[in-house]
Design a protein around this motif. Structure first.
Motif: not given
Lengths: 326, 436
Positions: B203, B253-259, B261, B267, B409, B413, B416, B418
């Motif tokens: 976050k 942004f990179n692949r999978g940036f929402l998860s 770290p 990674t 937070d 969101l 994402a 949202q």
């Protein structure tokens, strides 16, 4: 059908005082002393590690408190209002309930099927049982880290496997896509916990006498009919007890979620436990966190009591009523 | 403040360690006990927590601990932890009233809370010399004109990039405006590279984008008053959200940036930059050290590492030269022995700060050694820091964890897809109002 396993409901007290031989009073006193001596350590531990923290949590939940310094800012039930009107928390309750239902719906048939298969005599039986049970023995954190690596978007083993059959994973990965994160979590939890179901069911199957299935077979029942009509009903108490454990575990779920997603992405996998840890240790709203923990406690307690009252109780009642009728 | 100091001393000698947690209350009785309590200078060991847990940094700090023991006879029980782990452990230690003697403070609202609760030792007199040397840098660690910690590294957040990949993509100059930035993103994508990594899973790295855009859109007085009054009604905060929305929509942004770290493991966002999977990452001054720990040769990106400040926003109302930043300071817990103060002043000495700078462990605050920063990228960052009209402390630190957490937070969101710009302002404001 006397072999029906009927769970005992506590020990029956010995017969009345009148019927006892002389010296009963002294024996009474000794028994009381024994009860006190033997239960005191357990009761003490229970008081210190269960009752006291619960009472403290209730106390904290009535204050606005940052985690250090004295409790001075009394806010009444304001923290509860904040928690219950927080969309993230209500969403978390929903996720917990989804996990409760999904765990039972998926693991019950799967666990039963595996247990029935492994209950037949076959080669490599011991090894197969071990393989099924190993994930449950693994520490949740270790299993979580392993799955986190396997599920890496674009670089993990799972996407590489998908790649060999010409499929591509989602852009954000399975854990990073809000709509996929919860189902992915359920898959990992199934992998982790189906072993426990299998183990319990196998143990339960040991209590099902072979004579019954032999008798059913003589009466012309197929293998399938034997399982469905004889074995599984006799496993009933074990299944209901497992479902109870599974339900409580799902309500309190924390470790796996914390490692895999931290409750994200976009709160898609937040559970009540991750919510309260996030509010507590991350944001230092310990009052809110305490209120959430009390709500979690009440929900878990209510579900446990209702389950005991209606599912486990009916179980024993059924056994009493139907005995000898069929 | 006398009460707090007296109480702290009392707590250190007291049987009940948790008394420290009650240090905020002013009880007359405890004041008397203060003079007799405390370990004074006779302590045999002090505890020290820090986050230089990899490579050369860890080696250097281990050496310093040994040096200090040799010189003074006071053993230093050092515990090096990963940054996030350290924060979690510190919170727990504060609650238990069992904080380490020397630890890191980030300043802002968090420090103010610790001071209010009487957890942190007032260093204003004990370290007067060092405080004078550090000058304006101590501002972020000052509460009501008293200094509670000595900053040892203060940096600014900017883009770390792979100079080779930029060249390959045909980018000759690092972008200085957001128009140029979007062009660079397109060039990198056209060259088949992932332009930017961001650890949105944690976050705060995502939230830094919103902070930076707010800095470019909001005038300094608006930000200053927001920190003091927790009022976020100015339009410029909405503008910041719109800029983030636009950036996320451009898919840099990179692949999978929402998860992803922030900086743990290869990674993570830092790991992706260190292993040349992405061309750049916006991150604080600690990035080279983190990357070194994430590569096998311990070099990170080595010579290929470049740095440029957050680009200017056309038409922004804020100062385009202002920087988002912050740093770390050594604080002494309220019940620590005098040796802990000596250790902290030792850590700020010319010699130690020079070694710190030479190892690229951070940006030294001791003005006598700023020339010792060897890494060209870090030297450039230092120049930008020193030329900035002002350095805004990271918002989440400045506002405190409750408001800052809600803000982060909401921004996560938005990454994402949202949350709207208005949602971020609303959620931050409602957390601020709940603070009362």
């Amino acid at each position: 059908m006397t072999a029906l396993p009927v769970p005992s409901r506590g020990t029956t007290p010995p017969a009345g005082r009148d019927t006892r031989p002389a010296g009963g009073r002294r024996r009474d006193w000794r028994m009381a002393a024994e009860i006190v001596v033997f239960t005191a350590p357990a009761l003490l531990l229970f008081a210190v590690f269960v009752v006291w923290p619960i009472l403290r949590a209730v106390q904290f939940s009535l204050y606005r408190w940052k985690g250090f310094g004295p409790l001075v800012d009394f806010v009444g039930l304001q923290n509860y209002v904040a928690v219950l009107t927080d969309e993230v928390f209500t969403g978390a309750v929903g996720h917990n309930l989804i996990i409760v239902v999904a765990s039972i719906l998926i693991q019950l048939p799967l666990g039963l099927a595996i247990a029935l298969l492994l209950n037949r005599r076959m080669r490599g039986q011991g090894m197969l049982r071990t393989i099924i049970f190993v994930p449950y023995v693994l520490s949740e954190v270790i299993a979580g880290v392993v799955w986190f690596q396997l599920l890496q978007p674009g670089r993990g083993v799972i996407e590489a496997m998908l790649g060999t059959v010409g499929l591509a994973g989602p852009f954000q990965g399975f854990l990073g896509t809000p709509s996929l994160a919860l189902p992915t979590l359920v898959v990992v939890l199934t992998w982790k916990y189906v072993g426990l179901a299998v183990l319990l069911f196998l143990a339960g199957l040991q209590g099902v006498p072979d004579e019954l299935s032999e008798a059913a077979q003589i009466d012309g029942a197929s293998w399938w009919q034997t399982q469905w009509r004889v074995t599984i009903p006799l496993l009933g108490p074990t299944i209901r007890m497992w479902a109870f454990l599974s339900m409580i575990g799902s309500l309190q779920l924390f470790d796996m979620v914390w490692i895999l997603t931290g409750g994200g992405p976009a709160n898609a996998t937040t559970t009540m436990a991750t919510f309260l840890v996030n509010e507590g240790t991350k944001r230092q709203n310990y009052g809110i966190a305490a209120a959430a923990s009390v709500v979690l406690f009440v929900i878990a307690l209510l579900m446990a009591v209702l389950y005991q009252r209606f599912v486990l109780r009916r179980d024993t009642a059924d056994a009493d009523v139907t005995r000898g009728v069929r | 403040m006398n009460t707090i100091r007296a109480l702290s001393l009392a707590a250190s000698g007291s049987l009940v360690l948790t008394l420290a947690a009650c240090g905020g209350s002013s009880s007359e009785g405890d004041q008397g006990g203060g003079s007799t309590g405390g370990d004074g200078g006779t302590a045999e060991s002090i505890s020290w927590w820090h986050n230089s847990n990899t490579g050369e940094g860890l080696e250097y700090y281990t050496q310093l601990a040994a040096d200090f023991e040799e010189e003074t006879g006071v053993a230093v029980e050092m515990e090096a932890m990963q940054h996030e782990d350290m924060l979690t452990k510190l919170d727990a230690a504060f609650q238990a009233g069992d904080a380490p003697d020397v630890y890191m403070e980030r300043g802002g609202g968090e420090l103010a809370d610790h001071v209010e609760a009487g957890l942190t030792r007032d260093l204003t007199e004990d370290a007067a010399e060092e405080i004078e040397l550090l000058g304006g840098t101590v501002q972020g660690w000052t509460v009501d004109d008293r200094v509670y910690a000595l900053p040892f590294s203060v940096g600014v957040v900017g883009f770390w990039y792979n100079t080779e990949m930029f060249e390959e993509a045909g980018i000759t100059e690092p972008p200085s405006t957001w128009d140029e930035m979007y062009t660079a993103i397109d060039q990198l994508k056209a060259a088949g590279m992932e332009p930017i990594s961001v650890g949105a899973g944690d976050k705060w790295p995502a939230a830094h984008y919103w902070y930076q855009f707010a800095l470019r859109h909001c005038a300094e007085d608006v930000l200053t008053s927001a920190v003091q009054t927790l009022d976020f009604s100015d339009e410029c905060f909405i503008r910041a959200g719109e800029e983030v929305e636009k950036l996320v929509a451009a898919e840099p942004f990179n692949r999978g940036f929402l998860s992803t770290p922030a900086q743990s493991g290869p990674t993570s966002a830092s790991g992706l930059l260190a292993t040349e999977q992405v061309a750049m990452e916006m991150q604080g001054h600690w990035e080279p050290g983190v990357m070194a720990g994430l590569t096998e040769d311990g070099e990170g990106l080595g010579d290929k590492l470049g740095w440029f400040p957050f680009p200017a926003v056309e038409g922004g109302q804020g100062d385009q030269e202002a920087q988002l930043g912050g740093g770390d300071a050594w604080a002494v817990s309220a019940d620590a022995p005098q040796a802990a103060v000596d250790f902290v002043t030792f850590l700020l000495s010319d010699e130690v700060q020079r070694g710190f700078a030479e190892r690229d462990m951070g940006l030294p605050t001791n003005p006598n050694v700023t020339d010792a920063v060897a890494d060209p990228a870090l030297a450039q960052l230092l120049e930008v820091r020193d030329n900035a009209p002002y350095v805004q402390l990271y918002f989440d630190t400045a506002f405190g964890q409750s408001v800052g957490g809600a803000m982060n937070d909401a921004i996560a969101l938005m990454f994402a897809g949202q949350a709207t710009p208005q949602d971020i302002v609303d959620q931050t404001q409602s957390a601020a109002d709940a603070e009362g």
